[in-house]
Design a protein around this motif. Structure first.
Motif, short mmCIF file in Angstrom:
data_model
loop_
_atom_site.label_atom_id
_atom_site.label_comp_id
_atom_site.label_asym_id
_atom_site.label_seq_id
_atom_site.Cartn_x
_atom_site.Cartn_y
_atom_site.Cartn_z
N LEU A 32 0.71 -0.96 -12.30
CA LEU A 32 1.94 -1.36 -12.78
C LEU A 32 2.95 0.34 -12.35
O LEU A 32 3.85 0.41 -12.12
CB LEU A 32 2.16 -0.97 -14.17
N GLY A 33 2.07 1.24 -12.49
CA GLY A 33 2.54 2.54 -12.12
C GLY A 33 3.21 2.83 -10.54
O GLY A 33 4.62 2.95 -10.60
N SER A 34 2.83 1.96 -9.53
CA SER A 34 3.16 1.86 -8.80
C SER A 34 4.53 0.95 -7.91
O SER A 34 5.43 1.37 -7.25
CB SER A 34 1.85 1.16 -7.30
N ILE A 35 4.15 -0.24 -9.07
CA ILE A 35 5.47 -1.02 -8.91
C ILE A 35 6.53 -0.11 -9.83
O ILE A 35 7.60 -0.03 -9.49
CB ILE A 35 5.41 -1.84 -9.71
N GLU A 83 11.87 4.43 1.75
CA GLU A 83 10.40 4.78 1.62
C GLU A 83 9.42 3.64 1.86
O GLU A 83 8.46 3.84 2.23
CB GLU A 83 9.91 5.26 0.00
N ALA A 84 10.24 1.81 2.48
CA ALA A 84 9.46 0.97 1.88
C ALA A 84 9.73 0.89 3.87
O ALA A 84 10.64 0.47 4.30
CB ALA A 84 9.90 0.30 1.23
N LYS A 85 8.56 0.60 4.12
CA LYS A 85 8.33 -0.13 6.08
C LYS A 85 7.33 -1.23 5.45
O LYS A 85 6.75 -1.67 4.63
CB LYS A 85 7.50 0.80 6.74
N VAL A 86 8.65 -2.08 6.14
CA VAL A 86 8.60 -3.42 5.28
C VAL A 86 8.09 -4.79 6.39
O VAL A 86 9.15 -4.44 7.51
CB VAL A 86 10.08 -4.10 4.65
N GLU A 87 7.13 -5.43 6.93
CA GLU A 87 7.14 -6.91 8.08
C GLU A 87 6.93 -7.84 6.99
O GLU A 87 6.35 -8.01 6.93
CB GLU A 87 5.92 -5.86 8.45
N ALA A 144 12.76 3.97 -6.38
CA ALA A 144 12.90 3.69 -4.84
C ALA A 144 13.86 3.34 -5.02
O ALA A 144 15.11 3.38 -3.85
CB ALA A 144 11.84 3.70 -4.11
N MET A 145 13.75 1.99 -5.41
CA MET A 145 14.82 1.29 -5.01
C MET A 145 16.09 1.76 -5.98
O MET A 145 17.58 0.45 -5.34
CB MET A 145 14.94 -0.23 -5.17
N ALA A 146 16.07 1.57 -6.79
CA ALA A 146 17.41 1.75 -7.52
C ALA A 146 17.97 3.21 -7.30
O ALA A 146 19.32 3.30 -7.37
CB ALA A 146 16.54 2.58 -8.87
N ARG A 147 17.26 4.19 -6.41
CA ARG A 147 17.63 5.02 -5.84
C ARG A 147 18.75 5.00 -4.69
O ARG A 147 20.42 4.69 -4.57
CB ARG A 147 16.92 6.25 -5.59
N THR A 191 0.89 -1.05 0.14
CA THR A 191 -0.02 -0.39 0.02
C THR A 191 0.51 1.55 -0.27
O THR A 191 2.17 1.23 0.81
CB THR A 191 -0.89 0.06 1.00
N GLU A 192 0.13 2.50 -0.60
CA GLU A 192 1.47 3.39 -0.70
C GLU A 192 0.09 4.57 -0.03
O GLU A 192 -0.78 4.46 -0.18
CB GLU A 192 1.68 3.72 -2.21
N LEU A 193 1.47 5.29 1.17
CA LEU A 193 0.40 6.10 1.63
C LEU A 193 1.04 7.37 2.18
O LEU A 193 2.62 7.23 3.51
CB LEU A 193 -0.11 5.39 3.51
N GLY A 194 1.21 8.64 1.82
CA GLY A 194 2.11 9.79 1.52
C GLY A 194 3.41 9.40 1.59
O GLY A 194 4.28 9.47 2.16
N GLY A 195 3.38 9.07 0.24
CA GLY A 195 4.75 8.66 0.21
C GLY A 195 5.56 7.79 0.59
O GLY A 195 7.03 7.02 -0.05
N THR A 196 5.24 6.91 1.23
CA THR A 196 5.84 5.44 1.63
C THR A 196 5.18 4.12 0.83
O THR A 196 3.71 4.38 0.84
CB THR A 196 5.56 5.28 3.47
N PHE A 197 5.70 2.92 0.94
CA PHE A 197 5.79 1.70 0.86
C PHE A 197 5.19 1.02 2.15
O PHE A 197 6.47 0.79 2.78
CB PHE A 197 6.39 1.53 -0.04
N ILE A 198 4.15 0.82 2.24
CA ILE A 198 3.74 -0.30 3.42
C ILE A 198 3.94 -1.54 2.96
O ILE A 198 2.90 -2.15 1.71
CB ILE A 198 2.27 -0.22 4.12
N VAL A 199 5.20 -2.44 3.24
CA VAL A 199 4.69 -3.94 2.85
C VAL A 199 4.59 -4.59 3.53
O VAL A 199 5.57 -4.43 4.69
CB VAL A 199 6.42 -4.05 1.77
N THR A 200 4.01 -5.77 3.25
CA THR A 200 4.00 -6.81 4.23
C THR A 200 4.29 -8.24 3.17
O THR A 200 3.48 -8.49 2.45
CB THR A 200 2.65 -7.24 4.69
N SER A 201 5.21 -9.80 3.44
CA SER A 201 5.30 -10.49 2.67
C SER A 201 5.80 -11.93 3.92
O SER A 201 5.84 -12.09 5.31
CB SER A 201 6.64 -10.49 1.73
#
Length: 247
Positions: A195-198, A150-154, A204-207, A127-137
């Motif tokens: 696709l735009g979100s990806i 930028e990614a908050k991963v759990e 962000a990852m490349a940077r 989920t993208e929220l305010g410039g942050t990627f909230i990631v759960t996997s």
């Protein structure tokens, strides 16, 4: 995002092992060139059919699809990352993409084959929220690369059921929205918006990869499971030296 890092990280384990064992083989410079190729351009994702991937466990994809659809998620497409396939032609695989009923969660399903035992079946929710990627996997313990800030991963255990990962992500989103009611999640109404979100995650990852020099000391030490020796220090310096431009 986490799916992408996991794929690249597992390939990186192989690359590092070859580079360490064979001074005239892969080498740090070649590994850096490979990292720059992976992170240096927007990735091309194309629709595919499962029949093009006979090595995949299609029962996993179909079972997970049924579970997600019962929860109100909608299947969007099966896609292949053509950029990765060009770089790693022996490791083609496809992702199955979904969105939730509220159109604020995108989901990727992926089975990693050839570079990892077939039992590794990944589900990632973003989920993208305010410039942050909230990631759960469900990739706890098999992650190799650090995500960008930028990614908050759990990461839940590898064997976590699909719906457990879904429930945890939905709970995280509820918590985030309560804490920041002024922030509106990015909406994923169409395949193109997913696709735009990806694509934004890739930027962000490349940077971040460029900032750490392709591979950080902490990441390499985690790959090796110990502090670096002299030859590994030299390997890291070579990796962290920018690739020479080609004419």
């Amino acid at each position: 995002m986490e799916v992408f890092f996991l794929m690249m990280g597992l390939w990186l384990v192989v690359a590092v092992a070859l580079g360490m064992r064979r001074p005239n083989g892969l080498g740090g410079a070649a590994l850096r060139a490979r990292l720059d190729a992976v992170y240096g351009e927007p990735h091309e994702l194309a629709r595919v059919t499962p029949a093009a991937f006979p090595e995949a466990d299609l029962e996993f994809y179909d079972r997970a699809r049924g579970e997600l659809e019962k929860k109100g998620y909608t299947w969007l497409a099966d896609v292949e990352d053509l950029t990765l396939s060009r770089i790693y032609p022996q490791n083609r695989t496809f992702m199955r993409l979904f969105v939730d009923a509220g159109r604020m969660i995108r989901v990727s399903l992926l089975q990693l084959v050839q570079l990892y035992p077939r039992h590794l079946r990944v589900i990632e929710l973003v989920t993208e929220l305010g410039g942050t990627f909230i990631v759960t996997s469900n990739t706890h313990g098999v992650d190799r690369l650090e995500p960008p800030p930028e990614a908050k991963v759990e990461r839940l255990p590898v064997g976590s059921p699909v719906l457990d990962v879904v429930a945890r992500h939905e709970a995280r989103i509820t918590e985030a929205l309560r804490a920041h009611p002024e922030r509106a999640p990015t909406s994923f109404e169409t395949f193109e918006e997913v696709l735009g979100s990806i694509g934004r995650a890739h930027v962000a990852m490349a940077r971040h990869r460029q900032k750490v020099g392709g591979l950080s000391r902490d990441e390499l030490e985690r790959l090796k499971g110990r502090p670096l020796n002299a030859s590994e220090e030299a390997f890291l310096r070579e990796v962290q030296s920018p690739s020479e431009p080609t004419n």
